[in-house]
Each structure stands twice: as C-alpha cells, then as structure tokens.
Design an enzyme around this catalytic site. Sequence first.
Site, PDB file in Angstrom:
ATOM      1  CD  GLU A   1      -3.100   0.862   0.241  1.00 14.95           C
ATOM      2  OE1 GLU A   1      -3.107  -0.190  -0.425  1.00 14.95           O
ATOM      3  OE2 GLU A   1      -3.917   1.777   0.104  1.00 14.95           O
ATOM      4  CG  ASP A   2       1.374   3.005   3.105  1.00 16.99           C
ATOM      5  OD1 ASP A   2       0.505   3.500   2.366  1.00 16.99           O
ATOM      6  OD2 ASP A   2       1.154   2.698   4.286  1.00 16.99           O
TER       7      ASP A   2
END
Length: 569
Positions: free
Chosen positions: A68-69
């Site tokens: 996600e990051d």
Amino acid sequence: MALRAYIRKNPGSTIERAFRFAEKAHAGQKRKSGEPYFNHSAATGETLLNWKLDEASVAAGILHDVVEDTTVTLEEVKKEFGEEIAFLVDGVTKLGRIKYRGVEAKVENMRKMLLALSEDLRVVFIKLADRLHNMRTLGALPPPKQKRVALETNDIYAPIAYRLGMQNLAGELHDLAFPYLHPREYRWLTANVKERYVERQKYLEKIKPLLEKTLRERGAAAKSIDFRAKRMSSLYHKLLRHDLDLNRIYDLVALRIIVETEADCYNVLGAIHQLWPPLPGRIKDYIALPKPNGYRSLHTTVIGPDQKAVEIQIRTADMHEENENGIAAHWLYEQKKRGDEGSRAAHELTEEVKWVQQLRRWLASIPTAGRTQAQSEDFLQSMKIDFFRDRIFAITPKGDVIDLPVGATPVDFAYHIHSEIGNTCVGAKVNDHLVPLDRELHSGDLVQILTQKGKRPSEDWLKFVQTSLAKEHIRAAVRGKSHTLVDRKPRKTELRIVVEDRVGLLKDISGTIARSHVNILSFTAYNPKGGRYPVDKIECAITDREKIEKLVLKLKRIKGVKEVSYQLV
Ligand code: MN
C-alpha cells in the site's frame, strides 16, 4: 518476546528476512509523529509475536504496509516470501480500503464483511495488531482523522476482538478510543474518578493482609491477590446505566484472587463470607454457569471494614488465562439479548459459535512447538473463515454495507436500500462500471443504483432476484398495490439535545430519561460544524409519541438544555 531478540536468536528466519525487506522498503518514510515509518511495521510484527501466532503471520505483519505505501508490488512479495505470506499481506491491504464512518444500523454487517473479506482469521489478527499500534499513536493525527479512526476502532475492531475472546485487546482498544469519542465525558470521568481510584486502592491495600491471614488460617491459600481497576470506557458505560452515580459502582477497583484448583475457588469464597458478610444478590457463580463467551470466575461483593462494599473475583490461573486471551465467542449471547433477529440469523450465529469454540479447543490442545505436519494443516484449515459463505456484503456509495444472500443482484441491493429505489431502478454501476441488472454481486462490490422518477419495476426481475424482500415489492408493484405494507415500523427514538456544557448536565439528562422508565440504547456527543453548542444524541427504546413528547418537555426544563428534538427511526 521482543521482535529484535527473536531475530537475534533465529538468524536467517522468514521473520528476519521480512524485517530486513520491510525496513529497506520503508526507508526514509516518516509517520505523522516524525518517527520512522518502519517502527509501525515492527511494532505490528512484535504484537503478533506476543500473541504467539505463526511465522507467516508475524512476517506478514511486518510486511503489511509495503504494497500500500511503498513501491513494492504484491508480485515481488510473492516472489520473495511465497503465496501464503503474499495472501495475508493482500488481505490486510484490502481491509484497509474499507472505511467506516458511523452508520449504526450497519455496524453488524460491517463486522461480518470484514471477517468475510479476510477469508483467513490470521488476516484479522494482523489487522488488529496494526490497529492497536495506530491507536497507541493516534495523538499525532489531525483531529478529524483521529475521530474517524477512533470510531471505527470502537464500533468495529474492538467488538471483533472481544468476540474472538481477546478481552484484553478489546478493552485496550475501547479505552484508547474513548478520549477521542467522548472528550467531555472523559474529562469529567478522569477528574472525578482519580481520587476515588487512589482511595479505593489504599483501602484494598489495607484490608489485604487481613484477608491473606484469614485464608491461610482456613487452609484456603491464594496464589496471588491483586487489584483490577475498571477500564475507563467500561466504567463510563456502566455509569450511563446507573444515573452517572459513582457511589453505585462497587467494582471501580476489584480484588482478584488467583487460586490453585476449582475447589479452592469455593473454599476461598466460603472463608471470605465468614470474614465479611456478602451483599445479597451479588454472588455470581460463573464456574458452574460460565458466560456464553466462556468466561469463568466466582464473583461476590462483601461489606468490608468501615462498611465499604468490595467486589472480589476468584478463579484459577487457567481460568484467568482463558478469560483474558482465549479465543471465545460472544455472538449468540449478544444477539439473544437484542432479541430482534430472525431465527435464520440465530441459526447462522450458532454455527459461528461452534466454529469459534472448535478453534478455541484446537488452540488449547496443541502446543505451538510440538505440532505434527497433519496437525499444522488442520490448524491452518481451522483458520479459514467460511461461516459467511452463504452471504455477500456489498457497499453503497456512502459506505453503508448491505448484507445479501449469495447470487444477489443490483435489484436486490436496490430494494434493500429502500423500496422506492428498487421500484424506480433503471440501471446499476458496480465498481464504477455499468452492469446488467441481473449481474451477480460479490463481497466488497461498490454498487451505485441509477433511478428514474416514475419508473415501475419489470415483472422479468422476478426471474433473477434472490431476496424475498425484492420479490414482495416487485409483485406488489406489478399488481399496482401500495408497497407501504412491507415498510418497517419505527423501533426507537433518536433524541437530539443541544446543550450548554456544564458539570453534571449529563447526569441530569440521563436521570430524567431513567425516571421516565425509558431505556437508553446509545449515547453520542458531538460538536456540530458551525454550531455554538455541543449536541448530545441519545437513542431510546421508546416509540409511543405521547410518551416521547412528555419526555421532551421534561428534558427542556433541565438547566443548560437549549433545544430538544426527536425523530422515530
Ligand atoms: Mn499499518
């Protein structure tokens, strides 16, 4: 065990590789608080390690935010760590995309959907560990975000933890959310309770030696006696039921006695009752009759020295461990209490309870280290979440979750939002794409219904809709009959009270409602945008308009109340 110590002891382990991989991937990233992002990943992994979960879960916990990051893709995780860990990371990433903004009627569906989308209970554990660290560091976020995350934690994640028997975790999550959700009440409580805590603690310290001596003399020795302070959030909910009168809370600080055997529990209880008289009606034998979530203990409240009431809990070390951390279920109990669910729901819940109990037995019977290959496979199998295999959970553009049977279509979805939306439905978008009205929906689908004024439903819809609700409405509309028959009656009243902030006002409001013999179902306080005064929103179990009007008049008379309105919902 600390994560770094584990890695030192197990060089070359999957956990170590995950640690190095995630550390590199998150390098240079900072959290809102200014600390390195990787601290969050490591803390999540460490929590999972302390919960004694398997290597894959701990590694996936450390890796949970890389897809996600960071620039790392799921494919790379799969290549590096294999299918299982990639699956877990993907599950956590998916859960992170669902946001809850407090639609109370949908809370239960939301919890179920999270479980259903997880597919594997370990995904839920990772998400809970992730959430625990986010809550411990919530202070660094901007206030609107704090509120949303706290609300989601309080309404969704803490109850899931509780139902999985993780009472410690559930309690901590509720407590961490409490100051953000009820700042006024939190301030009031901390100001009023602190002294009492200290005073109660001192009193218990004083009587402890006498208790120990008596137990020794009667041959009912305790392994340990300690104090358990009630958590702020649970104290607050109890106070709401007791007119906010702190004098009526006997278990603000309770004595907890741990003994060797079950027989010792009763010996100790007998000895205590000879020393101090019990308060009638407050002896609870949860050993003979455990709570439905498996909780076992003896409780009693006695009149101690200086005529003070003391709550005492007695249990064995095993019972204590199970009560705090065991995987137990609470579904049935709560649902029965609510009592408004159909028999179908009750049947489904029984299945869930069975499943969780089975899981609990597994965890108890197999030591982590000594599992055979076959046992390990069975164990992993038991982690699979399949009790929702007959239901799907689709989401409205506002984020509400609609619970439907497998095979349900956009038309079923439309009727479950509102009969009028179903009747005037002309098309649907699923995840932003136009689809035919008979398209089967899947869990996690974002569904938008397109309507057109004056449209009538088509008889053809009867060929593909799955829910009886949709069928009834379509038939009624085709016959040209009114559809109001099937609309549901209001079940409760929502009071909206605009107040001037003053000490004791909450107590006066809750007292007035209690004296009218009306049950409070829920209570929220908030500061409306642009409004001068805070607003208390109270839901009551009452639908009689005459009674409500009377109550509103009484509430308006309270000093500090600016305005009262109500709505049947
Ligand atoms: Mn995270």
